[in-house]
Design a protein around this motif. Structure first.
Motif, PDB file in Angstrom:
ATOM      1  N   ASP A 123      46.200 -43.859 -81.486  1.00 16.53           N
ATOM      2  CA  ASP A 123      47.017 -44.031 -80.297  1.00 16.53           C
ATOM      3  C   ASP A 123      47.543 -45.453 -80.266  1.00 16.53           C
ATOM      4  O   ASP A 123      46.925 -46.365 -80.794  1.00 16.53           O
ATOM      5  CB  ASP A 123      46.201 -43.750 -79.032  1.00 16.53           C
ATOM      6  CG  ASP A 123      47.075 -43.436 -77.836  1.00 16.53           C
ATOM      7  OD1 ASP A 123      48.301 -43.613 -77.954  1.00 16.53           O
ATOM      8  OD2 ASP A 123      46.539 -43.030 -76.799  1.00 16.53           O
ATOM      9  N   ASN A 174      49.532 -39.436 -70.912  1.00 19.81           N
ATOM     10  CA  ASN A 174      49.900 -38.020 -71.035  1.00 19.81           C
ATOM     11  C   ASN A 174      49.517 -37.230 -69.794  1.00 19.81           C
ATOM     12  O   ASN A 174      50.265 -36.369 -69.327  1.00 19.81           O
ATOM     13  CB  ASN A 174      49.243 -37.406 -72.273  1.00 19.81           C
ATOM     14  CG  ASN A 174      49.915 -37.851 -73.552  1.00 19.81           C
ATOM     15  OD1 ASN A 174      51.050 -38.316 -73.539  1.00 19.81           O
ATOM     16  ND2 ASN A 174      49.219 -37.711 -74.668  1.00 19.81           N
ATOM     17  N   THR A 188      52.797 -31.861 -72.844  1.00 21.16           N
ATOM     18  CA  THR A 188      53.211 -33.269 -72.870  1.00 21.16           C
ATOM     19  C   THR A 188      53.014 -33.858 -74.259  1.00 21.16           C
ATOM     20  O   THR A 188      53.900 -34.541 -74.798  1.00 21.16           O
ATOM     21  CB  THR A 188      52.404 -34.088 -71.845  1.00 21.16           C
ATOM     22  OG1 THR A 188      52.604 -33.555 -70.540  1.00 21.16           O
ATOM     23  CG2 THR A 188      52.841 -35.550 -71.867  1.00 21.16           C
ATOM     24  N   LYS A 189      51.860 -33.584 -74.849  1.00 21.16           N
ATOM     25  CA  LYS A 189      51.585 -34.093 -76.195  1.00 21.16           C
ATOM     26  C   LYS A 189      52.611 -33.563 -77.201  1.00 21.16           C
ATOM     27  O   LYS A 189      53.040 -34.286 -78.105  1.00 21.16           O
ATOM     28  CB  LYS A 189      50.169 -33.700 -76.627  1.00 21.16           C
ATOM     29  CG  LYS A 189      49.070 -34.431 -75.879  1.00 21.16           C
ATOM     30  CD  LYS A 189      47.693 -33.997 -76.364  1.00 21.16           C
ATOM     31  CE  LYS A 189      46.592 -34.751 -75.654  1.00 21.16           C
ATOM     32  NZ  LYS A 189      45.236 -34.312 -76.095  1.00 21.16           N
ATOM     33  N   SER A 193      55.103 -35.812 -79.416  1.00 22.53           N
ATOM     34  CA  SER A 193      55.119 -35.659 -80.873  1.00 22.53           C
ATOM     35  C   SER A 193      56.531 -35.426 -81.386  1.00 22.53           C
ATOM     36  O   SER A 193      56.948 -36.007 -82.404  1.00 22.53           O
ATOM     37  CB  SER A 193      54.211 -34.495 -81.281  1.00 22.53           C
ATOM     38  OG  SER A 193      54.233 -34.308 -82.672  1.00 22.53           O
ATOM     39  N   ARG A 204      53.630 -44.670 -80.173  1.00 24.19           N
ATOM     40  CA  ARG A 204      54.017 -44.606 -78.765  1.00 24.19           C
ATOM     41  C   ARG A 204      54.620 -45.919 -78.269  1.00 24.19           C
ATOM     42  O   ARG A 204      55.490 -45.920 -77.402  1.00 24.19           O
ATOM     43  CB  ARG A 204      52.781 -44.233 -77.937  1.00 24.19           C
ATOM     44  CG  ARG A 204      53.090 -43.769 -76.533  1.00 24.19           C
ATOM     45  CD  ARG A 204      51.823 -43.227 -75.896  1.00 24.19           C
ATOM     46  NE  ARG A 204      52.050 -42.766 -74.544  1.00 24.19           N
ATOM     47  CZ  ARG A 204      51.801 -41.536 -74.120  1.00 24.19           C
ATOM     48  NH1 ARG A 204      51.347 -40.633 -74.971  1.00 24.19           N
ATOM     49  NH2 ARG A 204      52.005 -41.195 -72.873  1.00 24.19           N
TER      50      ARG A 204
END
Length: 221
Positions: A123, A174, A188-189, A193, A204
């Protein structure tokens, strides 16, 4: 899994302090130290660490150039910038060079350790609120280089993806995005992506930068 870390800072005291701090963490291992950007790049090639904790201002090759070389290199090492923010006006440049996040040296030690683990896990957003505040502060300090001056349209994404990108740019997690748009975290993920793929973004943080550069997110006047 043990996170392998390289410490890149021209101040031996800073490196020593971080090394001692990580010595008490069984999941973190310092595999090398560098006093210059060039040494950091070389260590990455030799030791293939998971994360480089990178200062910006170093003699010779600085942290921004070192970050660019590491981010565009063949490995999977991620760069976490650790700098004295009030004295360093190059953080935005470091993020554009491919850094996966950034910290300031006066942050709580536990937050620094947590950030290393988060970046190692893939992340980029260390902490949504912190990232949002620091980027906003940086842009306010550099009005002549504010992203709005080079605003450009975002092409090739759907309206929903545009909404997600805007919220990512505002530092939302998220879960927060899902709640605000009335969608699931999984959806959302998926949107995030697809944005990474469509916008050719490394992570991100680069989505946050894109949101500022394209004018989707602007700072209050």
């Amino acid at each position: 899994m043990t996170v392998r870390v390289v410490l890149a800072d021209d101040q031996p005291l800073v490196r020593s302090g971080l090394r001692v701090l990580m010595a008490d963490c069984p999941d973190l291992e310092v595999v090398g130290e560098a006093a210059t950007g060039a040494e950091a790049v070389q260590l990455v090639a030799e030791a293939a660490p998971d994360v480089v904790v990178m200062d910006i201002r170093m003699p010779g090759m600085d942290g921004i150039e070192a970050t660019r070389l590491i981010a565009t290199g063949p490995g999977t090492t991620r760069v976490l910038v650790l700098t004295t923010f009030d004295e360093d006006d190059h953080v935005y440049g470091a993020l554009r060079a491919g850094a996966s996040g950034f910290l300031v040296k006066d942050m709580a030690l536990d937050d620094i350790l947590a950030a290393i683990r988060v970046v190692a896990a893939g992340d980029a957003l260390i902490a949504p609120g912190v990232t949002r505040r620091l980027i906003a502060d940086f842009v306010e300090r550099r009005p002549t280089e504010a992203p709005a001056h080079s605003a450009r349209p975002v092409e090739g994404i759907t309206e929903r993806e545009r909404e997600v990108l805007t919220l990512v740019g505002r530092g939302r997690s998220n879960a927060e995005i899902a709640e605000e748009l009335f969608i699931t975290v999984g959806t959302t993920k998926s949107h995030v992506s697809r944005l990474l793929t469509k916008l050719d973004a490394r992570d991100r943080v680069q989505l946050v930068i894109t949101a500022y550069e394209t004018g989707l997110v602007t700072l209050p006047r």
